[in-house]
Design a protein around this motif. Structure first.
Motif, PDB file in Angstrom:
ATOM      1  N   GLY A   1      -4.997  11.140 -11.966  1.00 52.09           N
ATOM      2  CA  GLY A   1      -6.350  11.445 -12.385  1.00 52.09           C
ATOM      3  C   GLY A   1      -7.278  10.270 -12.602  1.00 52.09           C
ATOM      4  N   ASP A   2      -6.758   9.118 -12.992  1.00 55.33           N
ATOM      5  CA  ASP A   2      -7.633   8.003 -13.316  1.00 55.33           C
ATOM      6  C   ASP A   2      -8.012   7.151 -12.099  1.00 55.33           C
ATOM      7  OD1 ASP A   2      -5.049   7.034 -13.094  1.00 55.33           O
ATOM      8  OD2 ASP A   2      -5.265   5.583 -14.708  1.00 55.33           O
ATOM      9  N   PHE A   3      -7.551   7.529 -10.910  1.00 60.41           N
ATOM     10  CA  PHE A   3      -7.921   6.792  -9.708  1.00 60.41           C
ATOM     11  C   PHE A   3      -9.133   7.439  -9.045  1.00 60.41           C
ATOM     12  CE2 PHE A   3      -5.051   3.352  -8.918  1.00 60.41           C
ATOM     13  CZ  PHE A   3      -3.967   3.635  -9.725  1.00 60.41           C
ATOM     14  N   THR A   4      -9.909   6.617  -8.422  1.00 61.87           N
ATOM     15  CA  THR A   4     -11.109   7.071  -7.724  1.00 61.87           C
ATOM     16  C   THR A   4     -10.831   7.147  -6.230  1.00 61.87           C
ATOM     17  OG1 THR A   4     -11.871   4.812  -7.390  1.00 61.87           O
ATOM     18  CG2 THR A   4     -12.529   5.878  -9.456  1.00 61.87           C
ATOM     19  N   GLN A   5     -11.848   7.292  -5.450  1.00 60.26           N
ATOM     20  CA  GLN A   5     -11.730   7.296  -3.986  1.00 60.26           C
ATOM     21  C   GLN A   5     -11.357   5.906  -3.457  1.00 60.26           C
ATOM     22  OE1 GLN A   5     -11.865   9.941  -1.941  1.00 60.26           O
ATOM     23  NE2 GLN A   5     -11.527   8.644  -0.158  1.00 60.26           N
ATOM     24  N   TYR A   6     -11.605   4.876  -4.255  1.00 59.29           N
ATOM     25  CA  TYR A   6     -11.388   3.484  -3.832  1.00 59.29           C
ATOM     26  C   TYR A   6     -10.034   3.229  -3.174  1.00 59.29           C
ATOM     27  CZ  TYR A   6     -10.022  -1.397  -4.488  1.00 59.29           C
ATOM     28  OH  TYR A   6      -9.511  -2.645  -4.311  1.00 59.29           O
ATOM     29  N   PRO A   7      -8.886   3.614  -3.783  1.00 57.64           N
ATOM     30  CA  PRO A   7      -7.611   3.293  -3.126  1.00 57.64           C
ATOM     31  C   PRO A   7      -7.447   3.991  -1.780  1.00 57.64           C
ATOM     32  CG  PRO A   7      -7.224   4.506  -5.161  1.00 57.64           C
ATOM     33  CD  PRO A   7      -8.684   4.234  -5.084  1.00 57.64           C
ATOM     34  N   TRP A   8      -7.943   5.213  -1.667  1.00 52.59           N
ATOM     35  CA  TRP A   8      -7.848   5.917  -0.391  1.00 52.59           C
ATOM     36  C   TRP A   8      -8.693   5.207   0.660  1.00 52.59           C
ATOM     37  CZ3 TRP A   8      -3.817   8.692  -0.170  1.00 52.59           C
ATOM     38  CH2 TRP A   8      -3.385   9.430  -1.263  1.00 52.59           C
ATOM     39  N   ASP A   9      -9.866   4.746   0.267  1.00 50.67           N
ATOM     40  CA  ASP A   9     -10.721   4.005   1.197  1.00 50.67           C
ATOM     41  C   ASP A   9     -10.028   2.718   1.649  1.00 50.67           C
ATOM     42  OD1 ASP A   9     -12.664   5.964   0.956  1.00 50.67           O
ATOM     43  OD2 ASP A   9     -13.880   4.817  -0.467  1.00 50.67           O
ATOM     44  N   LYS A  10      -9.354   2.065   0.701  1.00 47.44           N
ATOM     45  CA  LYS A  10      -8.641   0.831   1.023  1.00 47.44           C
ATOM     46  C   LYS A  10      -7.523   1.094   2.030  1.00 47.44           C
ATOM     47  CE  LYS A  10      -6.057  -1.109  -2.257  1.00 47.44           C
ATOM     48  NZ  LYS A  10      -5.587  -1.943  -3.370  1.00 47.44           N
TER      49      LYS A  10
ATOM     50  N   LEU B   1       0.829  -1.209   0.000  1.00 45.89           N
ATOM     51  CA  LEU B   1       0.000   0.000   0.000  1.00 45.89           C
ATOM     52  C   LEU B   1       0.863   1.259   0.000  1.00 45.89           C
ATOM     53  CD1 LEU B   1      -2.757  -1.089   2.531  1.00 45.89           C
ATOM     54  CD2 LEU B   1      -3.054  -0.710   0.078  1.00 45.89           C
ATOM     55  N   ILE B   2       1.924   1.248   0.777  1.00 45.79           N
ATOM     56  CA  ILE B   2       2.823   2.404   0.835  1.00 45.79           C
ATOM     57  C   ILE B   2       3.454   2.653  -0.532  1.00 45.79           C
ATOM     58  CG2 ILE B   2       5.006   3.249   1.801  1.00 45.79           C
ATOM     59  CD1 ILE B   2       4.156   1.673   4.417  1.00 45.79           C
ATOM     60  N   GLN B   3       3.917   1.599  -1.185  1.00 45.67           N
ATOM     61  CA  GLN B   3       4.568   1.761  -2.488  1.00 45.67           C
ATOM     62  C   GLN B   3       3.583   2.152  -3.591  1.00 45.67           C
ATOM     63  OE1 GLN B   3       7.793   1.972  -3.154  1.00 45.67           O
ATOM     64  NE2 GLN B   3       8.137   1.697  -0.971  1.00 45.67           N
ATOM     65  N   ASN B   4       2.316   1.815  -3.423  1.00 44.48           N
ATOM     66  CA  ASN B   4       1.301   2.197  -4.419  1.00 44.48           C
ATOM     67  C   ASN B   4       0.797   3.623  -4.230  1.00 44.48           C
ATOM     68  OD1 ASN B   4       0.908   0.098  -6.283  1.00 44.48           O
ATOM     69  ND2 ASN B   4      -0.199  -1.103  -4.763  1.00 44.48           N
ATOM     70  N   GLU B   5       1.033   4.211  -3.080  1.00 47.53           N
ATOM     71  CA  GLU B   5       0.461   5.518  -2.763  1.00 47.53           C
ATOM     72  C   GLU B   5       0.720   6.602  -3.818  1.00 47.53           C
ATOM     73  OE1 GLU B   5       0.556   9.508  -1.716  1.00 47.53           O
ATOM     74  OE2 GLU B   5       2.414   8.367  -1.496  1.00 47.53           O
TER      75      GLU B   5
ATOM     76  N   GLY C   1      -4.550  15.247   3.923  1.00 52.19           N
ATOM     77  CA  GLY C   1      -4.306  16.404   3.061  1.00 52.19           C
ATOM     78  C   GLY C   1      -5.147  16.363   1.796  1.00 52.19           C
ATOM     79  N   ALA C   2      -5.280  15.172   1.211  1.00 48.46           N
ATOM     80  CA  ALA C   2      -6.081  15.016  -0.012  1.00 48.46           C
ATOM     81  C   ALA C   2      -7.560  15.256   0.278  1.00 48.46           C
ATOM     82  CB  ALA C   2      -5.872  13.628  -0.613  1.00 48.46           C
ATOM     83  N   ASN C   3      -8.020  14.859   1.444  1.00 46.74           N
ATOM     84  CA  ASN C   3      -9.430  15.022   1.794  1.00 46.74           C
ATOM     85  C   ASN C   3      -9.780  16.466   2.126  1.00 46.74           C
ATOM     86  OD1 ASN C   3     -10.005  12.361   1.348  1.00 46.74           O
ATOM     87  ND2 ASN C   3      -9.798  11.751   3.489  1.00 46.74           N
ATOM     88  N   GLN C   4      -8.775  17.296   2.412  1.00 46.12           N
ATOM     89  CA  GLN C   4      -9.036  18.692   2.720  1.00 46.12           C
ATOM     90  C   GLN C   4      -9.117  19.535   1.454  1.00 46.12           C
ATOM     91  OE1 GLN C   4      -6.062  19.888   5.538  1.00 46.12           O
ATOM     92  NE2 GLN C   4      -6.884  18.572   7.138  1.00 46.12           N
ATOM     93  N   ASN C   5      -8.676  19.013   0.329  1.00 46.53           N
ATOM     94  CA  ASN C   5      -8.726  19.761  -0.940  1.00 46.53           C
ATOM     95  C   ASN C   5     -10.102  19.737  -1.529  1.00 46.53           C
ATOM     96  OD1 ASN C   5      -6.025  20.392  -0.789  1.00 46.53           O
ATOM     97  ND2 ASN C   5      -5.420  18.523  -1.852  1.00 46.53           N
TER      98      ASN C   5
END
Length: 174
Positions: A131-140, A121-125, A170-174
């Motif tokens: 742009g092509d990613f959704t909320q899904y990875p952050w939820d994971k 997960l850390i290496q995928n961050e 930080g991403a959720n505050q944008n």
């Protein structure tokens, strides 16, 4: 510096990874580079060789035609158990249910499997802000941090998860 014997075992895992991905790989993403980064991050944190090898090999079942039996024959029971736990069950249709299932299996397998999952997960961050990613990875990631905190909070890998967690906030505050 990585000791000689550990280096030989790391090289064995990298050679296996490259061979199975280049001959039967089915993921258009840079699986080899990603897997090497996962394994090396674990080596730098001085995890045991079976954890490091599990890191290098964590995507081989999902992203090639190799089998868990082949991993077990080459690397033993501990590495095979880690790889099996980190492999998503694609018979589960819902992606959220897939990652929750893998995390449960990793917890049952043991702390070593959760460590590899954390490194993955850390290496995928860095890919998660594209742009092509959704909320899904952050939820994971958020789910994993909550799920694994009691097991990993005193482990060297936890610092990396904390950095990712700060990026999520930080991403959720944008």
């Amino acid at each position: 510096m990585i000791p000689y014997q550990k280096s030989k075992e790391i090289e064995k895992a990298i050679a296996f990874l490259v061979q199975v991905i280049t001959t039967s790989g089915n993921n258009p993403k840079p699986v080899i580079l990603h897997s090497i980064l996962v394994g090396l991050s674990l080596a730098k944190l001085n995890y045991p060789i079976h954890v490091v090898q599990g890191g290098f090999l964590h995507d081989t079942i999902e992203d090639s035609n190799t089998s868990i039996k082949s991993v077990k024959e080459q690397f033993g029971d501990k590495v095979a158990a880690i790889v099996a736990a980190c492999t998503y069950d694609h018979s589960i249709q819902n992606k959220t249910d897939q990652y929750k299932d893998a995390m449960r299996r990793a917890a049952v397998t043991g702390k070593d499997a959760l460590i590899v999952m954390a490194a993955d997960l850390i290496q995928n961050e860095p890919y998660y802000n594209q742009g092509d990613f959704t909320q899904y990875p952050w939820d994971k990631i958020k789910y994993f941090i909550k799920f694994a905190k009691s097991i990993l909070k005193n482990d060297p890998i936890w610092e990396g998860l904390e950095r990712v967690k700060q990026k999520i906030h930080g991403a959720n505050q944008n």
